[in-house]
Design a protein around this motif. Structure first.
Motif, PDB file in Angstrom:
ATOM      1  N   ALA A 127     -41.446  29.595  33.465  1.00 53.46           N
ATOM      2  CA  ALA A 127     -41.511  29.270  32.041  1.00 53.46           C
ATOM      3  C   ALA A 127     -41.466  27.766  31.799  1.00 53.46           C
ATOM      4  O   ALA A 127     -40.665  27.057  32.403  1.00 53.46           O
ATOM      5  CB  ALA A 127     -40.361  29.944  31.305  1.00 53.46           C
ATOM      6  N   CYS A 128     -42.325  27.315  30.922  1.00 60.53           N
ATOM      7  CA  CYS A 128     -42.302  25.932  30.425  1.00 60.53           C
ATOM      8  C   CYS A 128     -42.264  26.043  28.906  1.00 60.53           C
ATOM      9  O   CYS A 128     -43.296  26.279  28.256  1.00 60.53           O
ATOM     10  CB  CYS A 128     -43.525  25.168  30.916  1.00 60.53           C
TER      11      CYS A 128
ATOM     12  N   ASN B 220     -47.498  32.240  38.137  1.00 55.06           N
ATOM     13  CA  ASN B 220     -46.570  32.895  37.213  1.00 55.06           C
ATOM     14  C   ASN B 220     -46.141  31.978  36.066  1.00 55.06           C
ATOM     15  O   ASN B 220     -45.266  32.334  35.274  1.00 55.06           O
ATOM     16  CB  ASN B 220     -45.330  33.398  37.953  1.00 55.06           C
ATOM     17  N   ALA B 221     -46.757  30.813  35.971  1.00 53.44           N
ATOM     18  CA  ALA B 221     -46.358  29.866  34.926  1.00 53.44           C
ATOM     19  C   ALA B 221     -46.897  30.276  33.561  1.00 53.44           C
ATOM     20  O   ALA B 221     -47.956  30.907  33.449  1.00 53.44           O
ATOM     21  CB  ALA B 221     -46.861  28.467  35.273  1.00 53.44           C
ATOM     22  N   TYR B 222     -46.151  29.908  32.537  1.00 48.66           N
ATOM     23  CA  TYR B 222     -46.651  30.053  31.170  1.00 48.66           C
ATOM     24  C   TYR B 222     -45.996  28.992  30.296  1.00 48.66           C
ATOM     25  O   TYR B 222     -44.949  28.439  30.633  1.00 48.66           O
ATOM     26  CB  TYR B 222     -46.403  31.461  30.617  1.00 48.66           C
ATOM     27  N   PHE B 223     -46.642  28.714  29.186  1.00 44.52           N
ATOM     28  CA  PHE B 223     -46.220  27.662  28.265  1.00 44.52           C
ATOM     29  C   PHE B 223     -45.972  28.281  26.892  1.00 44.52           C
ATOM     30  O   PHE B 223     -46.726  29.156  26.461  1.00 44.52           O
ATOM     31  CB  PHE B 223     -47.293  26.577  28.160  1.00 44.52           C
ATOM     32  N   THR B 224     -44.927  27.826  26.212  1.00 48.12           N
ATOM     33  CA  THR B 224     -44.632  28.324  24.879  1.00 48.12           C
ATOM     34  C   THR B 224     -44.196  27.168  23.992  1.00 48.12           C
ATOM     35  O   THR B 224     -43.228  26.457  24.313  1.00 48.12           O
ATOM     36  CB  THR B 224     -43.504  29.375  24.897  1.00 48.12           C
ATOM     37  N   ILE B 225     -44.896  26.961  22.870  1.00 45.68           N
ATOM     38  CA  ILE B 225     -44.452  25.995  21.866  1.00 45.68           C
ATOM     39  C   ILE B 225     -43.387  26.715  21.048  1.00 45.68           C
ATOM     40  O   ILE B 225     -43.660  27.338  20.027  1.00 45.68           O
ATOM     41  CB  ILE B 225     -45.630  25.496  21.011  1.00 45.68           C
TER      42      ILE B 225
ATOM     43  N   PHE C 209     -48.559  31.243  26.620  1.00 49.04           N
ATOM     44  CA  PHE C 209     -49.874  30.727  27.013  1.00 49.04           C
ATOM     45  C   PHE C 209     -49.896  30.729  28.545  1.00 49.04           C
ATOM     46  O   PHE C 209     -49.468  29.783  29.193  1.00 49.04           O
ATOM     47  CB  PHE C 209     -50.021  29.312  26.459  1.00 49.04           C
ATOM     48  N   PRO C 210     -50.353  31.826  29.159  1.00 49.63           N
ATOM     49  CA  PRO C 210     -50.241  31.962  30.610  1.00 49.63           C
ATOM     50  C   PRO C 210     -51.131  30.991  31.374  1.00 49.63           C
ATOM     51  O   PRO C 210     -52.107  30.453  30.842  1.00 49.63           O
ATOM     52  CB  PRO C 210     -50.642  33.415  30.865  1.00 49.63           C
ATOM     53  N   ALA C 211     -50.787  30.796  32.644  1.00 46.58           N
ATOM     54  CA  ALA C 211     -51.418  29.771  33.459  1.00 46.58           C
ATOM     55  C   ALA C 211     -52.927  29.899  33.518  1.00 46.58           C
ATOM     56  O   ALA C 211     -53.657  28.907  33.368  1.00 46.58           O
ATOM     57  CB  ALA C 211     -50.833  29.796  34.871  1.00 46.58           C
ATOM     58  N   GLU C 212     -53.440  31.111  33.749  1.00 51.20           N
ATOM     59  CA  GLU C 212     -54.886  31.272  33.881  1.00 51.20           C
ATOM     60  C   GLU C 212     -55.598  30.961  32.569  1.00 51.20           C
ATOM     61  O   GLU C 212     -56.685  30.366  32.574  1.00 51.20           O
ATOM     62  CB  GLU C 212     -55.229  32.679  34.358  1.00 51.20           C
TER      63      GLU C 212
ATOM     64  N   VAL D 239     -54.614  26.456  39.045  1.00 50.83           N
ATOM     65  CA  VAL D 239     -53.516  27.378  39.288  1.00 50.83           C
ATOM     66  C   VAL D 239     -53.449  27.591  40.791  1.00 50.83           C
ATOM     67  O   VAL D 239     -54.453  27.935  41.423  1.00 50.83           O
ATOM     68  CB  VAL D 239     -53.731  28.714  38.542  1.00 50.83           C
ATOM     69  N   THR D 240     -52.267  27.371  41.374  1.00 51.79           N
ATOM     70  CA  THR D 240     -52.196  27.257  42.837  1.00 51.79           C
ATOM     71  C   THR D 240     -51.122  28.153  43.444  1.00 51.79           C
ATOM     72  O   THR D 240     -50.323  27.703  44.256  1.00 51.79           O
ATOM     73  CB  THR D 240     -51.923  25.802  43.237  1.00 51.79           C
ATOM     74  N   GLY D 241     -51.084  29.421  43.074  1.00 56.86           N
ATOM     75  CA  GLY D 241     -50.221  30.371  43.773  1.00 56.86           C
ATOM     76  C   GLY D 241     -48.754  30.192  43.465  1.00 56.86           C
ATOM     77  O   GLY D 241     -48.332  30.187  42.312  1.00 56.86           O
ATOM     78  N   THR D 242     -47.936  30.010  44.514  1.00 57.30           N
ATOM     79  CA  THR D 242     -46.485  29.978  44.365  1.00 57.30           C
ATOM     80  C   THR D 242     -45.992  28.621  43.877  1.00 57.30           C
ATOM     81  O   THR D 242     -46.737  27.634  43.847  1.00 57.30           O
ATOM     82  CB  THR D 242     -45.812  30.283  45.707  1.00 57.30           C
ATOM     83  N   HIS D 243     -44.704  28.593  43.557  1.00 57.72           N
ATOM     84  CA  HIS D 243     -44.038  27.347  43.177  1.00 57.72           C
ATOM     85  C   HIS D 243     -44.225  26.294  44.267  1.00 57.72           C
ATOM     86  O   HIS D 243     -44.624  25.146  43.996  1.00 57.72           O
ATOM     87  CB  HIS D 243     -42.551  27.649  42.946  1.00 57.72           C
ATOM     88  N   GLU D 244     -43.932  26.669  45.518  1.00 59.17           N
ATOM     89  CA  GLU D 244     -44.030  25.722  46.628  1.00 59.17           C
ATOM     90  C   GLU D 244     -45.458  25.221  46.813  1.00 59.17           C
ATOM     91  O   GLU D 244     -45.686  24.022  47.063  1.00 59.17           O
ATOM     92  CB  GLU D 244     -43.537  26.383  47.917  1.00 59.17           C
TER      93      GLU D 244
END
Length: 270
Positions: free
Chosen positions: A115-116, A135-140, A176-179, A190-195
Motif C-alpha cells: 500500500a502507498c 501487489n502495490a496500489y496507490f490511494t489518494i 489504483f493498482p500497480a498494473e 511493475v517488477t514482481g516482488t518487493h525485493e
C-alpha cells in the motif's frame, strides 16, 4: 546522522533512503517529516551521490499520515487569523519534506510495494521515477477522511496522469493498482516482488550514476522548470544553461570514452 524513522546509506554513487517503521506500516509521524528533510539535505551536500533509491520495509510502502500523532490544530490559544497562520506555517514544513525530493539535484527513484496511501502518494509524486511490485496500489486517501490532499499530490499528479483519472482518484479515494498505474504511465514498470522492485530501482540508479552528473543535473532542472514555461521560454533557458555548463570536462570525457570503447569516469559534483 541520527534518523529515527528512516535510514540513509550511500554506495557507488547511489544513496538509499529507506523507511524503517515497517511494523507500524511506515506511517508518517512528526519525526518522519524532519528526517526526510535531514536526509535529503545530506544527499544534496554529498557530491558523490548521483542517484537516489527511495524504498521502505515491512508489508506496505506507507499507510500515510500517522493519525495518532497528527496535529490538525495549531495555536489553539490564538485568534482565528493567528491560528490560520500557525497552521499554514506548520503545513509548509510538511510540504518541504517532499519538496526536497523534487528539488534534489539528482534523480530519485521510488520502489513501491504493498500500500502507498495518502502522504505516500504525495511523496512518490515528488520522485522522478516510480517502480512498483505487482501487489502495490496507490490511494489518494485524504478524501476518505474529509480533507484535501495538501502536501503535493494535487499539484504534481496532473503532470503524471490524464486529468480524468486524476479527478476520479482524487474524488473517490479508490485503490489504483500497480498494473493500472503502469497502463497510464504513473509507474514505469511493475517488477514482481518487493525485493525485485528494489533491485530494479538500484539497477536503474546505477545506470543513471554512470552518466555525467552535470548533464543529469541539467536534465532534471530543465524538466522541472519546463513545467512552468512555454516552449520558447524553455528553449531560451536551456540555451543559457548549456552556455554555462557545456564547456566543462564531462562532454570531453563522454566523447573520449565512446571513442576508446571504455566506461567514462566523471568527477563528483563538489
Amino acid at each position: 546522522m541520527e534518523l529515527e524513522t528512516l535510514t540513509l546509506t550511500t554506495s557507488e554513487g547511489v544513496a538509499h533512503v529507506q523507511l524503517t517503521r515497517g511494523e507500524q506500516l511506515n506511517t508518517m509521524t512528526p519525526q518522519f517529516w524532519e528526517d526526510m528533510i535531514s536526509a535529503f539535505e545530506a544527499i544534496e551536500k554529498d557530491g558523490s551521490v548521483r542517484a537516489v533509491v527511495l524504498s521502505s520495509t515491512g508489508r506496505h510502502f506507507t499507510a500515510g499520515l500517522d493519525l495518532n500523532s497528527a496535529t490538525l490544530s495549531q495555536g489553539e490559544d490564538q485568534d482565528e487569523a493567528r491560528r490560520a497562520y500557525s497552521f499554514t506555517r506548520h503545513l509548509k514544513r510538511l510540504q518541504q519534506a517532499f519538496n526536497v525530493i523534487e528539488s534534489c539535484r539528482v534523480p530519485v527513484i521510488a520502489a513501491v510495494h504493498g500500500a502507498c496511501i495518502g502522504g505516500g502518494v504525495d511523496m512518490v509524486c515528488a520522485c522522478d521515477i516510480r517502480l512498483a511490485s505487482d501487489n502495490a496500489y496507490f490511494t489518494i486517501q485524504e478524501i476518505n477522511i474529509g480533507i484535501v490532499a495538501d502536501v503535493g499530490t494535487i499539484q504534481r499528479i496532473p503532470y503524471l496522469l490524464p486529468e480524468g483519472i486524476v479527478r476520479e482518484l482524487t474524488y473517490t479515494g479508490r485503490k489504483f493498482p500497480a498494473e493500472e498505474a503502469r497502463s497510464f504511465g504513473f509507474v514505469n514498470r511493475v517488477t514482481g516482488t518487493h525485493e525485485e522492485t528494489v533491485d530494479a530501482a538500484f539497477a536503474m540508479a546505477q545506470e543513471i550514476a554512470s552518466k555525467s552528473p552535470v548533464a543529469v543535473m541539467g536534465c532534471k532542472t530543465l524538466l522541472n522548470r519546463g513545467r512552468g514555461m512555454t516552449v520558447e521560454q524553455g528553449l531560451d533557458y536551456v540555451g543559457v544553461w548549456n552556455a554555462a555548463f557545456i564547456h566543462g570536462d564531462d562532454m570531453k570525457e563522454a566523447v573520449s570514452a565512446q571513442m576508446q570503447k571504455r566506461p567514462p569516469k566523471f568527477a563528483d559534483i563538489s
